[in-house]
Design a protein around this motif. Structure first.
Motif, PDB file in Angstrom:
ATOM      1  N   SER A  65      40.125  47.116  44.571  1.00 48.63           N
ATOM      2  CA  SER A  65      39.004  46.939  43.643  1.00 48.63           C
ATOM      3  C   SER A  65      39.148  47.809  42.400  1.00 48.63           C
ATOM      4  O   SER A  65      38.490  47.546  41.391  1.00 48.63           O
ATOM      5  N   SER A  66      40.002  48.814  42.446  1.00 49.87           N
ATOM      6  CA  SER A  66      40.191  49.678  41.281  1.00 49.87           C
ATOM      7  C   SER A  66      41.302  49.181  40.353  1.00 49.87           C
ATOM      8  O   SER A  66      41.511  49.742  39.289  1.00 49.87           O
ATOM      9  N   LEU A  67      41.999  48.125  40.751  1.00 46.39           N
ATOM     10  CA  LEU A  67      43.111  47.613  39.959  1.00 46.39           C
ATOM     11  C   LEU A  67      42.659  46.511  39.014  1.00 46.39           C
ATOM     12  O   LEU A  67      41.737  45.762  39.318  1.00 46.39           O
ATOM     13  N   SER A  68      43.354  46.416  37.904  1.00 42.91           N
ATOM     14  CA  SER A  68      43.047  45.338  36.967  1.00 42.91           C
ATOM     15  C   SER A  68      43.603  44.022  37.501  1.00 42.91           C
ATOM     16  O   SER A  68      44.556  44.006  38.294  1.00 42.91           O
ATOM     17  N   THR A  69      43.011  42.941  37.064  1.00 45.34           N
ATOM     18  CA  THR A  69      43.449  41.627  37.533  1.00 45.34           C
ATOM     19  C   THR A  69      44.889  41.328  37.119  1.00 45.34           C
ATOM     20  O   THR A  69      45.567  40.547  37.786  1.00 45.34           O
ATOM     21  N   GLU A  70      45.360  41.964  36.064  1.00 47.39           N
ATOM     22  CA  GLU A  70      46.726  41.731  35.596  1.00 47.39           C
ATOM     23  C   GLU A  70      47.792  42.221  36.567  1.00 47.39           C
ATOM     24  O   GLU A  70      48.918  41.736  36.528  1.00 47.39           O
ATOM     25  N   ILE A  71      47.460  43.172  37.416  1.00 45.16           N
ATOM     26  CA  ILE A  71      48.484  43.698  38.337  1.00 45.16           C
ATOM     27  C   ILE A  71      48.207  43.382  39.806  1.00 45.16           C
ATOM     28  O   ILE A  71      49.008  43.713  40.675  1.00 45.16           O
ATOM     29  N   LEU A  72      47.107  42.723  40.092  1.00 50.86           N
ATOM     30  CA  LEU A  72      46.788  42.391  41.486  1.00 50.86           C
ATOM     31  C   LEU A  72      47.862  41.522  42.137  1.00 50.86           C
ATOM     32  O   LEU A  72      48.099  41.633  43.341  1.00 50.86           O
TER      33      LEU A  72
END
Length: 89
Positions: A57-64
């Motif tokens: 949940s702390s990661l940006s959608t670009e790196i998920l």
């Protein structure tokens, strides 16, 4: 930068750095009965899933997308280190 101090403060950093590995899923008794679920495995898995949720949940959608094959908080942490840690100190 924010997650590591939080995990250290909560006593959960050992999950992500790999120093608290997953216990065996089953225990066998001395009477040679069928293996039973290891209660320590269940507790470990539950805690690890909570840590995974916090990390994801702390990661940006670009790196998920990098985390698709990660099944533990340790594997997420390793993927992040490999992908984004600077090779220089």
């Amino acid at each position: 930068m924010q997650i590591k101090p939080y995990l250290l403060g909560q006593g959960m950093y050992a999950f992500v750095d790999g120093s608290y590995p997953c216990p065996a899923p089953y225990v066998t008794s001395t009477d040679r009965a069928a293996p039973r679920i290891n209660p320590f495995f269940l507790l470990w898995k539950q805690q690890d899933q909570l840590i995974m949720s916090a990390l994801l949940s702390s990661l940006s959608t670009e790196i998920l997308h990098l985390m698709v094959k990660c099944d533990t908080s340790h594997s997420i942490w390793q993927t992040l280190e490999k992908s984004f840690a600077s090779p220089s100190h």
